[in-house]
Design a protein around this motif. Structure first.
Motif, mmCIF file in Angstrom:
data_model
loop_
_atom_site.group_PDB
_atom_site.id
_atom_site.type_symbol
_atom_site.label_atom_id
_atom_site.label_comp_id
_atom_site.label_asym_id
_atom_site.label_seq_id
_atom_site.Cartn_x
_atom_site.Cartn_y
_atom_site.Cartn_z
ATOM 1 N N LYS A 24 -2.180 3.617 -0.894
ATOM 2 C CA LYS A 24 -1.479 2.669 -1.782
ATOM 3 C C LYS A 24 0.034 2.757 -1.613
ATOM 4 C CE LYS A 24 -3.245 4.466 -5.472
ATOM 5 N NZ LYS A 24 -4.051 5.501 -4.748
ATOM 6 N N SER A 25 0.538 3.988 -1.549
ATOM 7 C CA SER A 25 1.995 4.170 -1.465
ATOM 8 C C SER A 25 2.557 3.597 -0.175
ATOM 9 C CB SER A 25 2.345 5.662 -1.576
ATOM 10 O OG SER A 25 1.974 6.159 -2.846
ATOM 11 N N THR A 26 1.823 3.747 0.917
ATOM 12 C CA THR A 26 2.263 3.185 2.197
ATOM 13 C C THR A 26 2.343 1.671 2.108
ATOM 14 O OG1 THR A 26 1.257 5.019 3.416
ATOM 15 C CG2 THR A 26 1.735 3.000 4.653
ATOM 16 N N VAL A 27 1.327 1.056 1.512
ATOM 17 C CA VAL A 27 1.319 -0.398 1.343
ATOM 18 C C VAL A 27 2.505 -0.832 0.475
ATOM 19 C CG1 VAL A 27 0.070 -2.328 0.294
ATOM 20 C CG2 VAL A 27 -1.162 -0.649 1.685
ATOM 21 N N CYS A 28 2.762 -0.081 -0.576
ATOM 22 C CA CYS A 28 3.861 -0.436 -1.478
ATOM 23 C C CYS A 28 5.219 -0.334 -0.787
ATOM 24 C CB CYS A 28 3.835 0.457 -2.713
ATOM 25 S SG CYS A 28 2.511 0.046 -3.861
ATOM 26 N N LYS A 29 5.370 0.641 0.123
ATOM 27 C CA LYS A 29 6.627 0.770 0.860
ATOM 28 C C LYS A 29 6.885 -0.452 1.730
ATOM 29 C CE LYS A 29 6.722 5.832 0.954
ATOM 30 N NZ LYS A 29 6.546 7.047 1.786
#
Length: 211
Positions: A24-29
């Protein structure tokens, strides 16, 4: 998968969720590099847990004074072992969520007021979006999906303090992956065979057209 969004908020508010280790965090970045404001519920929850005095008192009452190493540092190892050690009993997880989620909800509202005029649409990232019912106030939900084995490898590499048993215990307390996918409005596949950037760009164009 839904193709249309029935917007219920003045500013388009979208959720990003998925089990631990899905990326999720990678997508959000990627969304952030496109100029989109992202609320990270996990990071904000950690902040609230050491800054909200009412919340701190409730956590100590529920799980003991040991839940804090100091006034400004939570004892994460103790909390994980206390809350997630029993894979068949969710009662402590439910207690923790009932204490933390309302405080995070208040914090999100403050963040929303600060960012609503700075971004064409807003994203809220949260692992327990469906479990906490916070999805109900959002316009659509994106689920990030990845194979279970890959998720476990990612978490163990990222969080060296966790054991494989602890990761599996956390996963067992989260909503099953197939249920998340059923509830999703959009799915981003982070399985190594789909381009994350291409998937995000397509969604970004769609969301911009609605803003």
């Amino acid at each position: 998968m839904k193709k249309q969004i029935t917007q219920k908020n003045e500013i388009l508010q979208l959720g990003i969720t998925g089990g631990i280790g899905t990326g999720k965090s990678t997508v959000c970045k990627i969304f952030e590099t496109l100029g989109i404001a992202v609320y990270d519920a996990d990071i904000r929850a950690k902040m609230v847990m050491v800054t909200d005095n009412i919340l701190k008192k409730e956590l100590k009452k529920a799980f003991g004074e040991e839940v804090y190493l100091s006034e400004n540092e939570i004892n994460r190892d103790y909390l994980v072992k206390t809350v997630f050690s029993n894979q068949t009993d969710n009662s402590k997880v439910e207690i923790l969520n009932s204490i933390v989620h309302p405080a995070v909800g208040r914090d999100y509202q403050n963040w929303y007021n600060e960012n609503k005029d700075k971004s064409p649409y807003l994203l809220k990232e949260a692992a327990l979006m469906f479990e906490s019912d916070s999805y109900k106030v959002l316009d659509a939900i994106i689920v990030v999906h990845a194979p279970l084995e890959e998720r476990i490898k990612r978490v163990l590499k990222r969080d060296s303090h966790r054991t494989e048993e602890q990761v599996k215990a956390i996963i067992s307390k989260q909503m099953p992956e197939n249920e998340k996918l059923k509830r999703a409005d959009f799915v981003i596949y982070n399985d190594g065979s789909h381009s994350l950037i291409e998937q995000v760009l397509k969604l970004h164009e769609k969301f911009q057209s609605l803003s």
